[in-house]
Each structure stands twice: as C-alpha cells, then as structure tokens.
Design an enzyme around this catalytic site. Structure first.
Site, PDB file in Angstrom:
ATOM      1  N   PHE A 114       0.809  -1.218   0.000  1.00  0.00           N
ATOM      2  CA  PHE A 114       0.000   0.000   0.000  1.00  0.00           C
ATOM      3  C   PHE A 114       0.844   1.270   0.000  1.00  0.00           C
ATOM      4  O   PHE A 114       0.378   2.332  -0.420  1.00  0.00           O
ATOM      5  CB  PHE A 114      -0.957  -0.016   1.203  1.00  0.00           C
ATOM      6  CG  PHE A 114      -0.382   0.467   2.502  1.00  0.00           C
ATOM      7  CD1 PHE A 114      -0.556   1.781   2.927  1.00  0.00           C
ATOM      8  CD2 PHE A 114       0.325  -0.391   3.347  1.00  0.00           C
ATOM      9  CE1 PHE A 114      -0.042   2.229   4.135  1.00  0.00           C
ATOM     10  CE2 PHE A 114       0.826   0.041   4.551  1.00  0.00           C
ATOM     11  CZ  PHE A 114       0.649   1.357   4.950  1.00  0.00           C
ATOM     12  N   LYS A 115       2.092   1.175   0.437  1.00  0.00           N
ATOM     13  CA  LYS A 115       2.943   2.352   0.496  1.00  0.00           C
ATOM     14  C   LYS A 115       3.174   2.967  -0.890  1.00  0.00           C
ATOM     15  O   LYS A 115       3.473   4.154  -1.015  1.00  0.00           O
ATOM     16  CB  LYS A 115       4.302   2.002   1.124  1.00  0.00           C
ATOM     17  CG  LYS A 115       4.232   1.227   2.439  1.00  0.00           C
ATOM     18  CD  LYS A 115       3.736   2.067   3.576  1.00  0.00           C
ATOM     19  CE  LYS A 115       3.646   1.289   4.882  1.00  0.00           C
ATOM     20  NZ  LYS A 115       4.905   1.018   5.520  1.00  0.00           N
ATOM     21  N   ASP A 116       3.021   2.161  -1.942  1.00  0.00           N
ATOM     22  CA  ASP A 116       3.219   2.667  -3.305  1.00  0.00           C
ATOM     23  C   ASP A 116       2.258   3.806  -3.622  1.00  0.00           C
ATOM     24  O   ASP A 116       2.603   4.728  -4.360  1.00  0.00           O
ATOM     25  CB  ASP A 116       3.006   1.552  -4.330  1.00  0.00           C
ATOM     26  CG  ASP A 116       4.136   0.536  -4.342  1.00  0.00           C
ATOM     27  OD1 ASP A 116       5.303   0.940  -4.187  1.00  0.00           O
ATOM     28  OD2 ASP A 116       3.848  -0.665  -4.510  1.00  0.00           O
ATOM     29  N   THR A 156       7.773   0.332   3.457  1.00  0.00           N
ATOM     30  CA  THR A 156       8.093   1.724   3.140  1.00  0.00           C
ATOM     31  C   THR A 156       9.395   1.820   2.358  1.00  0.00           C
ATOM     32  O   THR A 156       9.509   2.594   1.407  1.00  0.00           O
ATOM     33  CB  THR A 156       8.202   2.569   4.427  1.00  0.00           C
ATOM     34  OG1 THR A 156       6.916   2.656   5.037  1.00  0.00           O
ATOM     35  CG2 THR A 156       8.699   3.977   4.130  1.00  0.00           C
TER      36      THR A 156
END
Length: 511
Positions: A114-116, A156
């Site tokens: 999800f950090k993308d 991250t």
C-alpha cells in the site's frame, strides 16, 4: 493552505516547504492549519471519477493553486497513477468477500504494498519542487539537492526506493532492522542498485531505525548541510495521498449497495498512518462508522483505546515484553511507538482544550500539551491522558488486538472458504478483527489489504501447510521468482548508532 508543527504552532509553512521538510525542527509533525470540508455537491460530482481524478479533487483542497497549478497537479497525478505502473485500472480495487464484507486491495503498485500509493506521488513531488527551484537559479549557482532518509519495517523502504530511484538531485538512505523484514521485502530494497539508492541494515529494531531518522532531522547543522527529506509517514504528503482510496471505496460501494448502508473501515496498522488518512477523510465529511484499529501483539494502540495509557510496555501485564517489540508474523506492524499517533493527539488535545479551557491561543495550548506528552513518552515511556481525551478518541475509533495463532487461523479460514481468498498476515489481522466485531446489520465492512501475500511467503505457507490443493506458486508474481537471486547492495550498521549512520550519509550523499 498552510501547515504547522504539532509541537510548535506559531510558524506556518507552505505545502512545498512541508513536503520537503518532512519532520519539523522541534520534533513535531506537520498538520494542515484547517481541515477543508467537501464541496456541497461532492457525492454527485465525484461519484464516477477514477482514482487519478479523485486524487486531483482531494489534493486541490489542501494545495493552493498558487503553489501547484491545476494543470501541473493533474500532470503529476496522471504521471503517478498511469496504467503502466499499476496492475489494476482502479489502482486500489474493492473485492467482495461476502455481501457485507469487502477487501480494499492496496497492493497493485510497483512493490506490491500500500505504500506505493503515496510514495510514487511523493517521489514525483520531490522531483517537481527540486526541478522548479533549480530552474529558477542563475547560471553557475549551486543546484539544490535533497537527501532523503527513512526507516522501514518492510514496505516503506522498497516503495520509497522505487519512487526515487534514478531521480536527479536526490539521494535516498533507507534504514531497515537487519533480519526483521521478510526475505522478499529485503530483496526488493537491496536489489535496486541505482547510484542514488543506499540501503542500511541496522542491527536493532524498527524503532531504533526510526529514532535514528528523527535524530538526524533534529540535528540542525546536519539537516542544513544535507537538506534532509522524509519518506516515512511523518511526511504529510503520504497521509494526504492515502485519503483518496477511502473515497474511491465509498463510491464503489454506493454503486452497488443500498444508500442506508454504513461503511466500517478496518485498518491493520502499526505506525498509525494508513488509518489516520481515514480519519482525515472522516473529518472532511466522508460518511463512515468508527474507524477500527487492528493491531498485532505490538498493541500500544489497542491498549491506549482500552485504558487511556499510551506506554511502550504494558504496565498491567504480568509478563511485559523485554525490550518492547515482539516479533510477529506481521512484521510491518512490529512497532513500539506509532509516529502518526501524535497527529491525532494534537486534534484530541485541541478539542479538549476547546471544551475545558475556551479562549484565545487554543492552537498553542494544544501544541504545548502534545509536546509535554511526547516528551514524557521519550523520557519515561508512557503517558496517561485525561478521561475527557480518551472519550474523544473513542468517539471516532475503536481498537482490537490479534495474535499470531489468530493470524494463521484467519489466513486458513479465508483460503478454504467458499470464495477463496489468500490474505497476507497483515490483512489477516484486519480480517480477524472484522470477524469479532458485531456491527449493525446495515454495516458494510471494508478491510484494508496492505500487501500482496507473496511478500510474506513463510507466514502464508505455514498457515496453509497441509491444505489440499495449496500451491504457493499460484500466488507468486512473476517478478518475485528471480528476485532472491539478484545482485544486492547493502551497508551493514553494527549497532543503532546515529553517528555511524551519519558517516554513511556523509560518504555517499550528493550535496
């Protein structure tokens, strides 16, 4: 829109200054001077917009057109969320499990996490601001550079590296706890050999890495020399970018579910950034039930919502964890202190001051309260908030804890269900919590899925051991099949020492 520090409050920064600074000099986190409300017709005018189109609408509420023109903002967003970089046209698609339970898949970006969603945008923002500043310089004048430093518990780091690799005028240094990230996560970071990318394996915990990063930002001389920038969720741009998928899932549900249904977001979280984005969406006016915090055995957040005590080690436990952090099957959440929780504490302090001590200087009073709290967390490892503050926190959130056995059981349960779904261990934390809640019948649960299951092969394989027909290769992306054998570049740091890390930055940073 201006921004100020949760521990200062007097000086205000532009969006550009906030993004490039990352962490405030006083150690606080930047928050917007006000939370904008949604346009009166947003439910109709935004209903059929794509992820990039929604991003433009929401970012525009927080970024003045004087800073980034609508044309430039649209170009930045469309460059970030173009079809070639994402494996699903919706960017963050919603997958139904049952009539009342959906998975919001956030792992369709370059690094399968999800950090993308935020870090692809943040990388482009860094480049945009640096290029604009350097273009304005006179011939022969020294170019402006940025030294990005970050700590990662797994996802991250690779997302930041993929967002910044090869960017001109940017050096990136990512600290990860040696041996405490999954093999795939480590390989995703250390196999990127671009000259501006530097991976540091620190013998310690994620919190050790995070403390080093904060110490670097607090060193005024070092910061001024290297122009430090932040990619951790302490950077406001990351929180802002993540609010978008709450809106996208809202509209996706509304197109298929009766309008009287209430949405309940369940968010597996360690550092409190992903769920804080939901809080901002709620404060802006997005309808939803209480946000649900789902933690693993590192449950500082759950304990806070149960007791009002925010403490590194549970003072009521008969056997508190030695050293604090417990290694779990969901390592990205193995965090002792949740950095973004400070942002929520500011809003709780502000409203509490407003209710109990109205008058002038409310912002400054809230900042002073938060500074006192965070000083206590650093010095004695705990705070106890007043009951009135805890009641405010419980108005918008609830929290539950999940252990490793429950994670394994949940992965197995959903894989063997009628609608088979392979969940990574972090998503399993959210799924388990969703199952123990008792929401009203008209509630639609949306569980945020933060990573592709292939990133945590050992946890998934152990949970599904002996299940007929299970073959991990069936969920393994092609890109992962050669990842573990690729060339790597990593710098080992023998202990969590800020001076050792400074030495690495001094040696490799472009200034």
């Amino acid at each position: 829109m201006k921004y100020f520090s949760t521990r200062g409050g007097l000086s205000e920064l532009t969006f550009e200054e906030t993004v490039l600074a990352g962490l405030a000099p006083d150690g606080g986190l930047y928050i917007p001077a006000s939370i904008p409300q949604l346009p009166s017709n947003w439910q109709d005018s935004w209903a059929n917009k794509s992820f990039p189109e929604l991003s433009i609408e929401i970012l525009s509420l927080f970024i003045s057109a004087d800073e980034i023109s609508q044309t430039d903002l649209a170009a930045l967003v469309h460059t970030t969320y173009n079809d070639s970089a994402w494996r699903h046209p919706d960017i963050t698609p919603l997958q139904p499990l049952t009539t009342n339970k959906h998975i919001l898949e956030l792992f369709h970006g370059p690094t399968y996490a999800f950090k993308d969603v935020a870090l692809q945008l943040l990388g482009n923002l860094f480049s945009y601001f640096l290029q604009r500043r350097n273009k304005a310089k006179s011939p022969g004048e020294e170019r402006e550079t940025l030294t990005v430093v970050g700590a990662t518990s797994g996802d991250t780091g690779s997302a930041a590296i993929y967002g910044l690799r090869g960017k001109p005028d940017v050096s990136i240094f990512i600290l990860h706890p040696k041996g405490r990230v999954s093999p795939v996560q480590e390989a995703q970071m250390t196999t990127v050999t671009d000259a501006n990318v530097h991976n540091l394996a620190v013998k310690g915990t994620f919190d050790d890495c995070q403390d080093i990063v904060k110490a670097l930002f607090a060193d005024a001389a070092f910061n001024a020399k290297h122009h430090l920038g932040a990619v951790n969720s302490i950077n406001w741009a990351r929180i802002l970018a993540q609010t978008v998928y709450y809106f996208l899932s809202y509209f996706a549900i509304r197109r298929t579910i009766p309008t009287d249904a209430e949405l309940q977001f369940i968010v597996p979280t360690g550092n409190f950034g992903d769920i804080l984005a939901g809080y901002y969406a709620k404060r802006m006016g997005l309808p939803m039930a209480k946000l649900v915090i789902a933690t693993n055995a590192n449950d500082i957040l759950t304990r806070f919502w149960k007791t009002g005590r925010y403490e590194k080690v549970d003072s009521e436990s008969s056997s508190p964890a030695v050293g604090g952090v417990v290694e779990t099957l969901s390592p990205a959440m193995d965090i002792l202190v949740s950095s973004n929780f400070e942002r929520l504490l500011w809003y709780l302090a502000f409203e509490n001051v407003q209710n109990t001590n109205p008058g002038g200087g409310l912002r400054e009073k809230a900042c002073q309260t938060v500074k006192g709290w965070m000083d206590d967390v650093k010095s004695i490892g705990r705070i106890v908030v007043p009951e009135s503050v805890l009641e405010l926190a419980r108005r918008d959130f609830t929290a539950e804890r999940v252990d490793d056995n429950q994670i394994r059981q949940t992965i197995r349960e959903y894989y063997t269900s009628a609608r088979s779904y392979t969940a990574d261990p972090h998503t399993a934390v959210g799924l388990h919590v969703a199952g123990v809640l008792s929401p009203p019948p008209n509630t639609i649960q949306i569980i945020l899925s933060t990573a592709h299951p292939a990133k945590f092969s050992e946890a998934v394989t152990s949970a599904l051991d002996g299940v007929p027909g299970f073959d991990f290769d069936s969920v393994l992306p092609e890109a992962f099949k050669t990842l573990l054998t690729m060339e790597r570049r990593v710098i080992e740091v023998e202990r969590p020492d800020v001076e050792l890390v400074k030495g690495v930055v001094e040696r490799f940073a472009v200034i």
